[in-house]
Scaffold this active site. Sequence first.
Site, mmCIF file in Angstrom:
data_model
loop_
_atom_site.group_PDB
_atom_site.id
_atom_site.type_symbol
_atom_site.label_atom_id
_atom_site.label_comp_id
_atom_site.label_asym_id
_atom_site.label_seq_id
_atom_site.Cartn_x
_atom_site.Cartn_y
_atom_site.Cartn_z
ATOM 1 N N GLY A 260 0.847 -1.171 -0.128
ATOM 2 C CA GLY A 260 0.075 -0.128 -0.046
ATOM 3 C C GLY A 260 0.853 1.148 -0.118
ATOM 4 O O GLY A 260 0.069 2.401 -0.103
ATOM 5 N N PRO A 298 4.902 -4.876 -0.777
ATOM 6 C CA PRO A 298 4.609 -3.666 -2.017
ATOM 7 C C PRO A 298 4.518 -4.179 -3.424
ATOM 8 O O PRO A 298 4.906 -5.248 -3.692
ATOM 9 C CB PRO A 298 6.071 -3.231 -1.933
ATOM 10 C CG PRO A 298 6.867 -4.323 -1.292
ATOM 11 C CD PRO A 298 6.174 -5.269 -0.501
ATOM 12 N N GLY A 299 3.625 -3.331 -3.893
ATOM 13 C CA GLY A 299 3.123 -3.674 -5.208
ATOM 14 C C GLY A 299 3.528 -2.145 -6.209
ATOM 15 O O GLY A 299 4.815 -2.164 -6.576
ATOM 16 N N ARG A 300 2.734 -1.310 -6.006
ATOM 17 C CA ARG A 300 2.856 -0.077 -6.666
ATOM 18 C C ARG A 300 4.342 0.597 -6.623
ATOM 19 O O ARG A 300 4.906 1.012 -7.408
ATOM 20 C CB ARG A 300 1.919 0.727 -6.362
ATOM 21 C CG ARG A 300 1.818 2.351 -6.988
ATOM 22 C CD ARG A 300 0.756 3.096 -6.199
ATOM 23 N NE ARG A 300 -0.386 2.660 -5.907
ATOM 24 C CZ ARG A 300 -1.402 2.483 -6.586
ATOM 25 N NH1 ARG A 300 -1.431 3.235 -7.685
ATOM 26 N NH2 ARG A 300 -2.610 1.955 -6.161
ATOM 27 N N ARG A 336 -6.295 3.641 -15.269
ATOM 28 C CA ARG A 336 -6.457 4.452 -14.009
ATOM 29 C C ARG A 336 -7.229 5.569 -13.778
ATOM 30 O O ARG A 336 -8.147 5.923 -13.006
ATOM 31 C CB ARG A 336 -5.176 4.455 -13.322
ATOM 32 C CG ARG A 336 -4.376 3.191 -12.913
ATOM 33 C CD ARG A 336 -2.954 3.310 -12.354
ATOM 34 N NE ARG A 336 -3.184 3.632 -11.067
ATOM 35 C CZ ARG A 336 -3.209 4.979 -10.562
ATOM 36 N NH1 ARG A 336 -2.480 5.899 -11.290
ATOM 37 N NH2 ARG A 336 -3.094 5.302 -9.351
ATOM 38 N N CYS A 367 -14.870 4.412 -27.333
ATOM 39 C CA CYS A 367 -16.119 5.071 -27.412
ATOM 40 C C CYS A 367 -16.869 5.230 -25.905
ATOM 41 O O CYS A 367 -17.695 4.526 -25.538
ATOM 42 C CB CYS A 367 -17.032 4.146 -28.186
ATOM 43 S SG CYS A 367 -16.488 4.129 -29.941
ATOM 44 N N GLU A 368 -16.259 6.006 -25.432
ATOM 45 C CA GLU A 368 -16.792 6.089 -23.697
ATOM 46 C C GLU A 368 -16.170 7.563 -23.461
ATOM 47 O O GLU A 368 -14.899 7.939 -23.681
ATOM 48 C CB GLU A 368 -15.738 5.240 -22.735
ATOM 49 C CG GLU A 368 -16.478 3.908 -22.906
ATOM 50 C CD GLU A 368 -17.645 3.437 -22.161
ATOM 51 O OE1 GLU A 368 -18.176 4.271 -21.118
ATOM 52 O OE2 GLU A 368 -18.014 2.464 -22.323
ATOM 53 N N TYR A 396 -0.526 -1.224 -11.829
ATOM 54 C CA TYR A 396 -2.043 -1.257 -12.353
ATOM 55 C C TYR A 396 -2.104 -0.706 -13.711
ATOM 56 O O TYR A 396 -3.338 0.202 -14.111
ATOM 57 C CB TYR A 396 -2.671 -0.423 -11.370
ATOM 58 C CG TYR A 396 -2.617 -1.253 -9.957
ATOM 59 C CD1 TYR A 396 -2.814 -2.339 -9.661
ATOM 60 C CD2 TYR A 396 -1.602 -0.572 -8.809
ATOM 61 C CE1 TYR A 396 -2.719 -3.063 -8.367
ATOM 62 C CE2 TYR A 396 -1.313 -1.057 -7.806
ATOM 63 C CZ TYR A 396 -1.903 -2.430 -7.333
ATOM 64 O OH TYR A 396 -1.391 -3.006 -6.426
HETATM 65 C C1 LIG Z 1 -2.976 -5.080 -3.888
HETATM 66 C C2 LIG Z 1 -2.541 -5.344 -2.774
HETATM 67 C C3 LIG Z 1 -1.238 -5.114 -2.355
HETATM 68 C C4 LIG Z 1 -0.148 -4.218 -2.960
HETATM 69 O O1 LIG Z 1 -0.669 -2.997 -2.959
HETATM 70 P P1 LIG Z 1 0.169 -1.827 -3.351
HETATM 71 O O2 LIG Z 1 -0.567 -0.619 -3.057
HETATM 72 O O3 LIG Z 1 0.372 -1.975 -4.728
HETATM 73 O O4 LIG Z 1 1.430 -1.821 -2.598
HETATM 74 C C5 LIG Z 1 -0.581 -6.002 -1.310
HETATM 75 N N1 LIG Z 1 -1.232 -6.917 -0.523
HETATM 76 C C6 LIG Z 1 -2.725 -7.080 -0.789
HETATM 77 C C7 LIG Z 1 -3.359 -8.074 0.174
HETATM 78 C C8 LIG Z 1 -3.393 -6.297 -1.933
HETATM 79 O O5 LIG Z 1 -4.720 -6.765 -2.129
#
Ligand SMILES: *Cc1c(COP(=O)(O)O)cnc(C)c1O
Length: 438
Positions: A260, A298-300, A336, A367-368, A396
């Site tokens: 997150g 971490p993802g984003r 997004r 077309c939106e 994303y």
């Molecule tokens: C989406 C998600 C993440 C990653 O979130 P980011 O905002 O991309 O860091 C981590 N854990 C869970 C359970 C998620 O659903």
Amino acid sequence: MKAKVNAVSPKSTNTQSTNQARPFAYQGRSLACSGVALEGLAQKFGTPLYVYSGDQILERRNLFAREFAGVDHTVCYAVKANSSLAILKLLAQSGTGFDIVSGGELERVLRVSNDAAKRVVFSGVGKQAAEMDLALKAGILMFNVESEAELELLAERAAKLKKKARIALRVNPDVFAETHPYISTGLREHKFGIDIRIARKVYRRAAKEQWLEPVGVSVHIGSQIRSTEPFGAALARVVDLVKQLRKDGLNIRYVDAGGGLGIEYGTGNFDPAAKVHEYANALKKAMGGLDVHLLLEPGRFFVAQAGTLLSRVLYTKVNGTKTFVITDAAMNDLIRPALYQAHHEIVPVKQSSSKKTIVADIVGPVCESGDFFARDRELPAVKSGDLVALLDAGAYGMSLASNYNTRSRVAEVLVRNGKAKRIRRRETVDEMLAQEVL
Ligand SMILES: *Cc1c(COP(=O)(O)O)cnc(C)c1O
């Protein structure tokens, strides 16, 4: 080597504001990704095109490694942010684990690494029996269970396969985190997790199951959270629960702090190293010396700023008082802005010597009316045929791409050590239609 970033603010086309957060910089007047000119990539692979800096993804990975060096931990990259196999492989090679939310994502991980499965945590509110079976057979580290009903099904599948399922309950800590409502998950009213107030009871029940082994507690309060304080607040509640569970006789060895951590999508200054430092401090403080293995998801933060969506301007037009810039990329390539009202910086790939700017809506061909990348945005005057870069599109972006309007999903390129490699080719129309039956 630190990638130098001079992202150009749309308001001042020729003054380069230093923003260490992006691997995109002008070489002369031509925008490059970690030293590789984007114009050449667009010519070679066509547009729209996702381009990522693998160097930056690893830099972000290393920031986590450095800041959590003193803590027993595993980083489990959230696959859904960007699930390209080449990116997963890059991360797997640096010892990273993975947070998955489907059997499909597990298949991806299994295809890029022989030993990453033991560093996989499985999240999600709707796990199905076949997905559980796949994960049990692969021997993943832990299931983050999100309901009592799921617990029941998992106990059944584990017994059937005679494979112990290590579990954590994903608790809902009822902590508010400032972000877009669609990506906030840590409040009681959200569909995610189990109310932390009843968690002890559910753990007690889980502990009675022969094939379930409660080993952890997990939490994830949402995405694109800029302040580190809510992470600390949520983790502090988890730590209290761990202490209670240990008193109850459970051997809780893992705390999963979720993901997150947010980034800066705008023109503000952003220092990723300082951010990870602050984040690590908030978590360490909340842990208060508790002896557990910390999991981070971490993802984003790893991939967003490493990526751009390159697009060519098809047309410009004026309707009444409004100017439109129509690009070959659309909401099916990057949803997004349409989905979260998200902001992406848009910069020209070739800097013009003229300081002329326009105020325009940057829109795609779909077309939106929701198919826009920016509204009333001031940007350097662009014309048909020009290339523009939508910044911070690495997370994303491609993972949410669709075939809406029967548009092919685009190609992707990964830049590493000054070399660009196409990691996915553009989808053909035949491929798009292949599953359909007449
Ligand atoms: C989406 C998600 C993440 C990653 O979130 P980011 O905002 O991309 O860091 C981590 N854990 C869970 C359970 C998620 O659903």
